[in-house]
Structure formats: structure tokens, C-alpha cells
Design an enzyme around this catalytic site. Sequence first.
Site, PDB file in Angstrom:
ATOM      1  N   LYS A 214      -5.039   5.563  -7.772  1.00 54.75           N
ATOM      2  CA  LYS A 214      -4.772   6.992  -8.020  1.00 54.75           C
ATOM      3  C   LYS A 214      -4.722   7.247  -9.530  1.00 54.75           C
ATOM      4  O   LYS A 214      -5.275   8.222 -10.020  1.00 54.75           O
ATOM      5  CB  LYS A 214      -3.456   7.410  -7.354  1.00 54.75           C
ATOM      6  CG  LYS A 214      -3.590   7.401  -5.831  1.00 54.75           C
ATOM      7  CD  LYS A 214      -2.273   7.650  -5.133  1.00 54.75           C
ATOM      8  CE  LYS A 214      -2.480   7.537  -3.627  1.00 54.75           C
ATOM      9  NZ  LYS A 214      -1.257   7.288  -2.897  1.00 54.75           N
TER      10      LYS A 214
ATOM     11  N   LEU B 296       0.883  -1.168   0.000  1.00 56.26           N
ATOM     12  CA  LEU B 296       0.000   0.000   0.000  1.00 56.26           C
ATOM     13  C   LEU B 296       0.921   1.218   0.000  1.00 56.26           C
ATOM     14  O   LEU B 296       1.998   1.185   0.611  1.00 56.26           O
ATOM     15  CB  LEU B 296      -0.886   0.004   1.249  1.00 56.26           C
ATOM     16  CG  LEU B 296      -1.951  -1.098   1.336  1.00 56.26           C
ATOM     17  CD1 LEU B 296      -2.677  -1.040   2.684  1.00 56.26           C
ATOM     18  CD2 LEU B 296      -2.963  -0.993   0.198  1.00 56.26           C
ATOM     19  N   ASP B 297       0.480   2.296  -0.654  1.00 53.20           N
ATOM     20  CA  ASP B 297       1.287   3.522  -0.674  1.00 53.20           C
ATOM     21  C   ASP B 297       1.448   4.053   0.746  1.00 53.20           C
ATOM     22  O   ASP B 297       0.640   3.755   1.631  1.00 53.20           O
ATOM     23  CB  ASP B 297       0.605   4.599  -1.527  1.00 53.20           C
ATOM     24  CG  ASP B 297       0.492   4.174  -2.986  1.00 53.20           C
ATOM     25  OD1 ASP B 297       1.268   3.304  -3.408  1.00 53.20           O
ATOM     26  OD2 ASP B 297      -0.386   4.717  -3.673  1.00 53.20           O
ATOM     27  N   LYS B 298       2.449   4.915   0.911  1.00 58.70           N
ATOM     28  CA  LYS B 298       2.750   5.471   2.240  1.00 58.70           C
ATOM     29  C   LYS B 298       1.509   6.125   2.873  1.00 58.70           C
ATOM     30  O   LYS B 298       1.241   5.967   4.059  1.00 58.70           O
ATOM     31  CB  LYS B 298       3.887   6.487   2.092  1.00 58.70           C
ATOM     32  CG  LYS B 298       4.435   7.004   3.396  1.00 58.70           C
ATOM     33  CD  LYS B 298       5.670   7.842   3.141  1.00 58.70           C
ATOM     34  CE  LYS B 298       6.165   8.495   4.404  1.00 58.70           C
ATOM     35  NZ  LYS B 298       7.360   9.295   4.193  1.00 58.70           N
TER      36      LYS B 298
END
Length: 245
Positions: free
Chosen positions: A195, A109-111
Amino acid sequence: MKKEKETLERLDKILAKAAALSRKEAKRAALDGRVTVDGVVVTSPEQKIPLASEVCLDGRALTVREHIYLMMNKPAGYVCSNDDPKSPNVFSLIGSEYKKNGLFTVGRLDKNTTGLLLITDDGPLAHFLLSPKHHVKKRYFLKAKYPLTEADKEAFLAGVDIGEKKPTKSALLEICGDGYSAYLTITEGKFHQIKRMLEARYNKVVFLTRTEFGGVKLDPSLAPGGYRPLNENEIKVLKSVEKYS
Ligand code: URA
């Protein structure tokens, strides 16, 4: 996948995993005569026993498993790999009850993305869950900068161009009453996929959290940064994930 009953493992290692003990505590428990294997007290922590054995600690039967399976409610600000020295990583949140150097996250998962993160040391299962061939469903809750529309829903169902060789696979957008938030179910895991999908619709993700992975739902009682072992049923669901995809 390897059959657990064919495998032998050291008793202290089994105890550490199954009873969430440190290796030292596991050794002590065996030496103190608190452990039985198939009804017989075993006091040598180094003894190798089959994973199919019934192991009891203080008379309580333990679930003997070859691998560790954890779910974490990933907090924002943490990365999923340990090769970024500038950011804290999710492994730093895991306590010493787990030997951490064999653990990895099932995908990333992204930050700034929060929510359900699976962490394991089971390479074959992770490989299976991440393989694009298996179309494993991942469900996210998102908030967008601009209103979401029926046209977005249709575009995601058909697939959108995010600059890869092929359009994205069919994804389900369920728009919530406020028009800005939605659940989005995808079966791929491309870098920044969601995104980029919203960008392809001239919109922008302002909040993203994962709620479900392969039929396993995030435990609502886990605070951000909290984690727990998967229960028997959740492991079964993941291992038979084709049924859910
Ligand atoms: N899609 C994204 O853009 N980011 C994530 O962290 C997960 C899916």
C-alpha cells in the site's frame, strides 16, 4: 534446524499431527491396537518414539513430522494476530484437529488482504523465511485505483521511498492487460508495504491478495477461509527457499 530423527515424541502427539486426529482420538486408536511403530503394534499412547520411526494407522503409513505446516486462503475481515479482541482472527478458522495455541502466522497480511497465509509452529523456519537477509519472494496480485505505468515498474525495480531509513528493495511489477491490475513480487515485509509503495507513486491499492510465498503457490482449490497441510514437496521448497530467492 533440528534434525527430526534425533527427536523423541509421544505416540499420541505424533498420531494427532500426522493423521489430523484429536489427542483423544489418537489415544483411542493406539489403545485399540490400530497403530504400529516400525512394524510392531504399540498400544500405549504415552510411549515416546523417535520421529524417524515408521508409524502406520490401520496399515497406512503416516508422515511423521515434528511441526505443523498449513496454508490458508485468508479471507478479508480477519486479522493475523490474536491480540485484537475486536476483530475475528485467522486461528478461529482452524478446527480442533490442530492444537492451536502453538500456531502462528509466518508474517502478517492486513485485515483486508486475502490469499496465501502460512501457519506453523516451527519458529526457526518462520524466522528464516521472514529474515530480510534471505530475500524470500512474496508475490501479490493487486488492483490499483489509477493506471499502472512503465515508470512505476522502473521505480519499483530501483526502490521507492516509503518513509523508512532505506528505499524498498528491488521489486518486480508485472502489469496486466487492463492496466490497473498487476502482480508485484517483493522480498521484504514492512508494515503495509505494498500500500505504501503504491502511495509513493501517487496511486492506491483497492484490492490485494497474496498468490505465492517462497516458491509455494496458493492452492486454487482452497475457498476463502479454507486451509490444508502443506505437502512434502511444499515443505521441501520452503526449507530450501534460498534456491528460489
Ligand atoms: N503489503 C500490504 O500493504 N499489505 C499486506 O497485507 C501485505 C503486503
